[in-house]
Design an enzyme around this catalytic site. Structure first.
Site, short mmCIF file in Angstrom:
data_model
loop_
_atom_site.label_atom_id
_atom_site.label_comp_id
_atom_site.label_asym_id
_atom_site.label_seq_id
_atom_site.Cartn_x
_atom_site.Cartn_y
_atom_site.Cartn_z
N SER A 110 -3.26 2.69 9.64
CA SER A 110 -2.58 2.85 11.26
C SER A 110 -3.84 3.26 11.43
O SER A 110 -3.55 3.57 13.07
CB SER A 110 -1.29 3.60 11.07
OG SER A 110 0.31 2.85 10.17
N ASN A 142 -10.43 -3.39 4.68
CA ASN A 142 -9.59 -3.80 3.83
C ASN A 142 -8.65 -4.77 4.60
O ASN A 142 -7.82 -4.81 5.12
CB ASN A 142 -9.03 -2.88 3.57
CG ASN A 142 -8.28 -3.05 1.88
OD1 ASN A 142 -8.39 -3.93 1.66
ND2 ASN A 142 -7.56 -2.50 1.34
N HIS A 167 -7.04 2.11 -4.79
CA HIS A 167 -6.17 2.07 -2.99
C HIS A 167 -5.11 1.82 -3.83
O HIS A 167 -4.15 1.72 -5.05
CB HIS A 167 -6.26 0.75 -2.55
CG HIS A 167 -5.51 0.53 -1.48
ND1 HIS A 167 -4.25 -0.16 -0.98
CD2 HIS A 167 -6.37 0.66 -0.07
CE1 HIS A 167 -4.33 0.53 0.33
NE2 HIS A 167 -5.64 0.38 1.06
N GLY A 222 -0.03 1.26 6.92
CA GLY A 222 1.22 -0.18 7.54
C GLY A 222 2.72 0.39 7.67
O GLY A 222 3.12 -0.17 8.01
N GLY A 229 -6.55 -0.99 8.03
CA GLY A 229 -6.31 -1.91 7.21
C GLY A 229 -5.65 -3.43 8.72
O GLY A 229 -6.79 -3.91 8.42
P1 13P Z 1 -3.38 -0.36 8.08
O1 13P Z 1 -4.29 0.45 8.79
O2 13P Z 1 -2.72 -1.64 7.74
O3 13P Z 1 -2.44 1.03 7.89
O4 13P Z 1 -3.76 0.09 6.17
C1 13P Z 1 -4.19 1.26 5.62
C2 13P Z 1 -5.19 1.26 4.40
O5 13P Z 1 -4.39 0.88 3.57
C3 13P Z 1 -6.55 0.52 5.08
O6 13P Z 1 -7.38 -0.17 3.37
#
Ligand code: 13P
Length: 252
Positions: free
Chosen positions: A215, A9, A97, A175, A236
């Protein structure tokens, strides 16, 4: 046998030009990876969706939109409809999301409407849900996840579930660099599969892919992906660099 899935994503990252480069790198890199019962999906921003769709036509990379309007068409300035997405040969959409829930007011009810519109238009859905930190701390995480799934998806019939991919994304792990432990992910995924098995026949529960998001990086992916009810990841940050994303595809 249910599919393993690595989905990226991109969120609101990458200009049109930057996206083109990343799509090209992924398309090239994926050719050298043997995909065994595995799907690879990327969700670029709308401005690159058509290019990504065109460029990956003859590749094993699949494309998803990051959002979609519940309405079919009309006076909804700034929105993108399911048929617009389909018209550029994109067959998947990410819905629910936590960032859409938190910043754009999406609710279980509004998501149920989007789910119906997506399915009506033959779009496959990556449906996201997950608890915030307070819910986890107070031990409410199972209840919250159960409600999110029930309210947005349990009105569907068994057949509809062929077009549903679930993505458990604990908000506290998105994140933040903090990942749910492989055990925490497995525990929740097993709970979700059981929930689906109780509502539908067990075939539906056995066939639905449940992704973990929050993450996930090359350094921790293998351990998380090794859990029996974790069928892949929704990625992400690590989806924004081809090297990292391809490493995650290899890790599955
Ligand atoms: P991160 O991998 O940056 O933590 O994000 C995960 C996410 O929200 C994917 O949709």
């Amino acid at each position: 046998m249910r599919k393993k899935i690595v989905a990226g994503n991109w969120k609101m990252n990458k200009t049109y030009q930057e996206s083109k480069v990343l799509v090209k790198e992924l398309k090239k890199g994926i050719k050298n990876i043997k995909l065994d019962n595995t799907r690879v999906i990327i969700a670029p921003p709308f401005t690159n969706l058509q290019n990504a769709s065109k460029k990956t036509k003859d590749s094993s990379v699949e494309i998803a939109a990051q959002n979609m309007c519940a309405k079919e068409s009309g006076a909804f300035t700034g929105e993108i409809s399911a048929s617009m997405i389909k018209s550029i040969h994109v067959d998947l959409v990410v819905l629910g999301h936590s960032e859409r829930r938190e910043y754009f007011g999406e609710t279980d009810a509004s998501l149920a409407a989007k789910v119906d519109t997506a399915l009506k238009n033959d779009l496959e859905i990556i449906f996201c849900f997950g608890e915030v930190l307070e819910d986890r701390k107070s031990g409410n995480h199972f209840k919250i996840v159960e409600e999110q799934i029930k309210k947005a998806l349990f009105h569907l019939n068994s057949d509809d579930w062929k077009n549903i991919i679930l993505a458990y994304e604990p908000v506290w792990a998105i994140g933040t660099g903090e990942t749910a432990s492989p055990e925490q992910a497995q525990e929740m995924h097993a709970f979700i599969r059981e929930l689906v098995a109780q509502r539908y026949i067990s075939d539906v529960a056995e066939e639905v892919s449940i992704l973990y998001g929050g993450s996930v990086k090359p350094a921790n992916a293998e351990e998380i992906f090794s859990k029996p009810d974790v069928d892949g990841g929704l990625i992400g940050g690590a989806a924004l660099k081809s090297e990292d994303f391809l490493a995650l595809v290899k890790a599955i």
